[in-house]
Structures are given as structure tokens and as C-alpha cells.
Design a protein around this motif. Structure first.
Motif, mmCIF file in Angstrom:
data_model
loop_
_atom_site.group_PDB
_atom_site.id
_atom_site.type_symbol
_atom_site.label_atom_id
_atom_site.label_comp_id
_atom_site.label_asym_id
_atom_site.label_seq_id
_atom_site.Cartn_x
_atom_site.Cartn_y
_atom_site.Cartn_z
ATOM 1 N N ILE A 252 10.138 -19.635 -6.892
ATOM 2 C CA ILE A 252 10.465 -20.344 -5.653
ATOM 3 C C ILE A 252 10.286 -19.403 -4.464
ATOM 4 N N LEU A 253 9.317 -19.710 -3.619
ATOM 5 C CA LEU A 253 9.031 -18.942 -2.403
ATOM 6 C C LEU A 253 9.502 -19.741 -1.201
ATOM 7 N N TYR A 254 10.043 -19.044 -0.225
ATOM 8 C CA TYR A 254 10.546 -19.695 0.992
ATOM 9 C C TYR A 254 9.940 -19.026 2.207
ATOM 10 N N HIS A 255 9.408 -19.848 3.111
ATOM 11 C CA HIS A 255 8.825 -19.356 4.359
ATOM 12 C C HIS A 255 9.752 -19.650 5.534
ATOM 13 N N SER A 256 10.021 -18.621 6.311
ATOM 14 C CA SER A 256 10.569 -18.803 7.658
ATOM 15 C C SER A 256 10.044 -17.688 8.533
ATOM 16 N N CYS A 257 9.379 -18.052 9.610
ATOM 17 C CA CYS A 257 8.989 -17.055 10.597
ATOM 18 C C CYS A 257 10.235 -16.459 11.250
ATOM 19 N N GLY A 258 10.048 -15.293 11.855
ATOM 20 C CA GLY A 258 11.070 -14.721 12.708
ATOM 21 C C GLY A 258 12.161 -13.956 11.984
ATOM 22 N N HIS A 259 13.272 -13.794 12.684
ATOM 23 C CA HIS A 259 14.411 -13.002 12.241
ATOM 24 C C HIS A 259 15.368 -13.891 11.443
ATOM 25 N N ILE A 272 16.298 -19.120 -3.761
ATOM 26 C CA ILE A 272 15.035 -18.553 -3.304
ATOM 27 C C ILE A 272 14.785 -17.224 -4.003
ATOM 28 N N GLU A 273 13.537 -17.033 -4.451
ATOM 29 C CA GLU A 273 13.179 -15.831 -5.205
ATOM 30 C C GLU A 273 12.168 -14.950 -4.488
ATOM 31 N N VAL A 274 11.410 -15.521 -3.550
ATOM 32 C CA VAL A 274 10.428 -14.756 -2.771
ATOM 33 C C VAL A 274 10.570 -15.179 -1.318
ATOM 34 N N LEU A 275 10.677 -14.191 -0.421
ATOM 35 C CA LEU A 275 10.793 -14.471 1.014
ATOM 36 C C LEU A 275 9.484 -14.149 1.713
ATOM 37 N N LEU A 296 15.519 -10.201 -4.790
ATOM 38 C CA LEU A 296 14.548 -10.959 -4.023
ATOM 39 C C LEU A 296 13.232 -10.199 -3.970
ATOM 40 N N SER A 297 12.126 -10.937 -4.079
ATOM 41 C CA SER A 297 10.807 -10.372 -3.847
ATOM 42 C C SER A 297 10.297 -10.852 -2.488
ATOM 43 N N PHE A 298 9.163 -10.310 -2.073
ATOM 44 C CA PHE A 298 8.690 -10.534 -0.714
ATOM 45 C C PHE A 298 7.194 -10.808 -0.697
ATOM 46 N N ASN A 299 6.773 -11.548 0.334
ATOM 47 C CA ASN A 299 5.364 -11.861 0.564
ATOM 48 C C ASN A 299 5.129 -11.721 2.062
ATOM 49 N N GLY A 300 4.162 -10.887 2.448
ATOM 50 C CA GLY A 300 3.888 -10.712 3.871
ATOM 51 C C GLY A 300 3.979 -9.265 4.287
#
Length: 362
Positions: A252-259, A272-275, A296-300
Motif C-alpha cells: 500500500i503506497l500513499y501519495h501526498s505532496c508537501g509537508h 500505509i506501507e510506502v510514502l 515505512l518505506s519511501f518513494n521519491g
């Protein structure tokens, strides 16, 4: 078996990286605006899409509504005229085009902006989705798997963004205080559809489910944590649970721009497992990794407001290596640009990014 090295497929490599179990090679991905897509074709002479040319390890799948709501512009925008090029999406939300230079930025037209009652909401022609995937989606996912690729199912604007696109942000936030029945009903209609979409993607066999709602501005949260926990966190959990009920192993990846630092623990608790995208102009990846990297893992992490458009190729290489070193050999980071690459990005910077990922030795 002594001395035999087993090389993971691109699909297995991505999943192992996201599970923080190590990786054979650094996966990469990016999206190009139309002018950079043209640059890509001129520079390479390629006739295939850049995802094929660069052999992206992840491909996208999209699920169209199984039932169109029958949206009629004149009913929900009475007496209005629209700029040429305006289009209306599956939800009936209008998108008035902006400049060619920022082609993905549009003026939003809110069809529920003048709604005043639950009766108006009940009359609205929402699209709908089945929780069973269509045969063509199943076949598409299977074909990518047969080629060794991972597949992402895309359903960003999962709850919050779709709701305010329909209602208008000012009106929806006002509803939170003044018409909570309307706000709850609208959010629930959208959440129920998102649950069905999530189930369908999971049944189709996608490896990664991409959810998302922008809840951050450049420097702070868009709303208080209390507001997020009251209105959005439980609904996000419902969508995650719908996918996990079908396939507990789906990522499960979750996208949110910004802070969004103040909500990261809530996102983890919601499943959520990937931010994505961890904008470096808004958040410090090293700090986030120290605090949340075991959960948590990360993308970006590669800034599309900074190093990608305005850095040198060497700066792109240095930054890519830096964030990979933070994540370490266990993985937990797919380094990539934090948004669509716009016309300002030099082609040499894209090549530097790809080459650094391909040659990374850790």
C-alpha cells in the motif's frame, strides 16, 4: 547449489526493496511532460514509450468505472459557459486548461459547489465501480507479471481530494463545522467506491496499490491532525482493509505532496506501507528515515523544485547516491523525482539519474 547466484526479477526486486529485505538493483521511474517526451524521442530516436525504452520495472494499471453516473453539465453548472478545452472527468468535475507550460494544472469546476441538502447529494450521478476486476485488467496485469514487471494500481484522490474537487475546498471545510451530515454522506459515498476499486485492483493481482490525497502544503499540514483523524483517517483505513482482505501481501503506497510529517504515524496506523513523494523542499528524508524507517518505506525524494530542474548532472548523481545511502542495503527507498518532470529539467539530469540507479553498488 554452491556459488549459484539467484537474480531476482524486476518485480521481485521492487517488492523486496519495499519490504526492506534487500535488493539486487535500484529500481527507477519518472514521468515526463509532453515537451520532455518530445525531447526523449528526439534524443533517442525511439518509437516506443519511455517506460519501455528505459525498461521501467513497474507499470501502471487503471480501472475505469463499471457504471457511468450519466453526468449532464447543464444540470450541475446551469447557465455556465466553459473555456475551450475544458473537460469533465468520470466524477463530473470540470477541468479548465491552464497554460501549455504547466499543462497538468487546471482550474477546478466543482459540480456540488452549490448543493444545499442531502437531497441534492442523493440526486448526484456518481460513477461507480464493481469490486470484481474486468477481464482486460486481469489480462494486463498477468502480461506484465509474465514479463517480470511489478504492477501499480492507481487510485489517487482516494477520498479527500475527490470530495473537495466535487464540493470545493472552502465549502467542504465549512461543512465539517456547519453541515456534518452532508460532509459525512459525501465522504462515505466516495469511500465506498474507493473500497470497491481497491478490492478490484487486489483481485486483478496488482502488486502495489497507489492511494493518495494531498494533505500537506509546502511548509505545513493542510488541516490539523485532529481534523484529519476525525474525517479522513478512518476512511483511509477502510480502503486499505478492503484491499488487504483480498490480498494481504499487496503493498500500500500513499501519495501526498508537501509537508506531512505530523501525520506520518497516522498514515502508518491506517495501513500505509510506502510514502510518496517525500519532497525534499518540505521534509528531511534523513530525519524521516531515522524516525519511521523501520515501519515505512519511501518513494521519491529527488526534488522537482530543486535538483532535477536546477542542479547539474553531477548534483543529481550526488543526491541520488546520498538518499540511497540513507536507506541502506536493506532498501526501503525507490529514489525518483517527486513529481512530473517539467520542461525546465535538462535531459542530461534525467540520464544522470537513470545511470546512477543502474550502476549503484551500495
Amino acid at each position: 547449489m554452491g556459488g549459484l547466484t539467484v537474480v531476482m526479477s524486476a518485480r521481485d526486486n521492487v517488492i523486496s526493496l519495499y519490504r526492506r529485505r534487500g535488493f539486487d538493483q535500484v529500481p527507477f521511474q519518472f514521468s515526463l511532460c509532453p515537451s520532455l517526451d518530445e525531447t526523449y524521442r528526439q534524443r533517442t530516436g525511439a518509437t516506443v514509450g519511455y517506460d519501455d525504452y528505459f525498461a521501467f520495472p513497474i507499470r501502471s494499471a487503471c480501472l475505469s468505472p463499471s457504471r457511468n453516473g450519466g453526468f449532464i453539465q447543464a444540470r450541475w453548472f446551469p447557465g455556465e459557459t466553459f473555456k475551450p478545452g475544458t473537460h469533465f472527468d468520470d466524477w463530473g468535475i470540470g477541468h479548465e486548461p491552464g497554460s501549455e507550460a504547466a499543462h497538468h494544472m487546471t482550474r477546478m469546476l466543482h459540480p456540488l459547489g452549490s448543493a444545499t441538502s442531502l437531497a441534492d447529494l442523493a440526486a448526484y450521478p456518481f460513477p461507480d465501480w464493481s469490486d470484481q476486476p474486468p477481464a482486460d485488467l486481469v489480462a494486463q496485469v498477468a502480461a506484465h507479471h509474465a514479463a517480470g514487471r511489478a504492477v501499480e494500481g492507481h487510485m489517487a484522490c482516494t477520498v479527500w481530494e475527490t470530495a473537495w474537487y466535487l464540493r470545493g475546498m472552502d465549502r467542504l471545510v465549512g461543512d465539517f463545522a456547519e453541515d456534518q451530515d452532508f460532509a459525512n454522506a459525501l465522504l462515505d459515498v466516495i469511500t465506498e467506491r474507493s473500497e470497491r476499486r481497491a478490492s478490484a485492483y487486489a483481485r486483478a493481482g496488482v502488486d502495489i496499490l497507489c492511494l493518495g490525497d494531498d494533505v500537506g502544503t509546502q511548509s505545513r499540514l493542510m488541516m490539523s491532525p485532529t481534523t484529519y483523524r476525525r474525517w479522513l483517517k478512518p476512511r483511509l483505513r477502510r480502503v486499505v482493509d478492503a484491499a488487504k482482505a483480498v490480498n494481504p501481501d499487496i503493498v500500500i503506497l500513499y501519495h501526498s505532496c508537501g509537508h506531512v510529517t505530523g501525520l506520518i504515524r497516522d498514515l502508518i496506523e491506517a495501513g500505509i506501507e510506502v510514502l510518496n513523494p517525500v519532497q525534499p523542499e518540505s521534509m528531511d528524508f534523513a530525519q524521516l528515515h531515522r524516525q519511521y524507517g523501520t515501519d515505512l518505506s519511501f518513494n521519491g525524494t529527488l526534488g522537482t523544485q530543486s535538483v532535477m530542474p536546477f542542479g547539474t548532472a553531477d548534483a543529481v548523481r550526488t543526491e541520488t547516491r546520498r538518499v540511497l545511502a540513507i536507506a541502506g542495503p536493506q532498501g526501503g527507498l525507490l529514489p525518483c523525482p517527486t513529481h512530473l518532470l517539467e520542461p525546465e529539467v535538462p535531459w542530461a539530469n534525467i540520464e544522470a539519474y537513470v545511470d546512477t540507479c543502474r550502476t549503484w553498488q551500495g
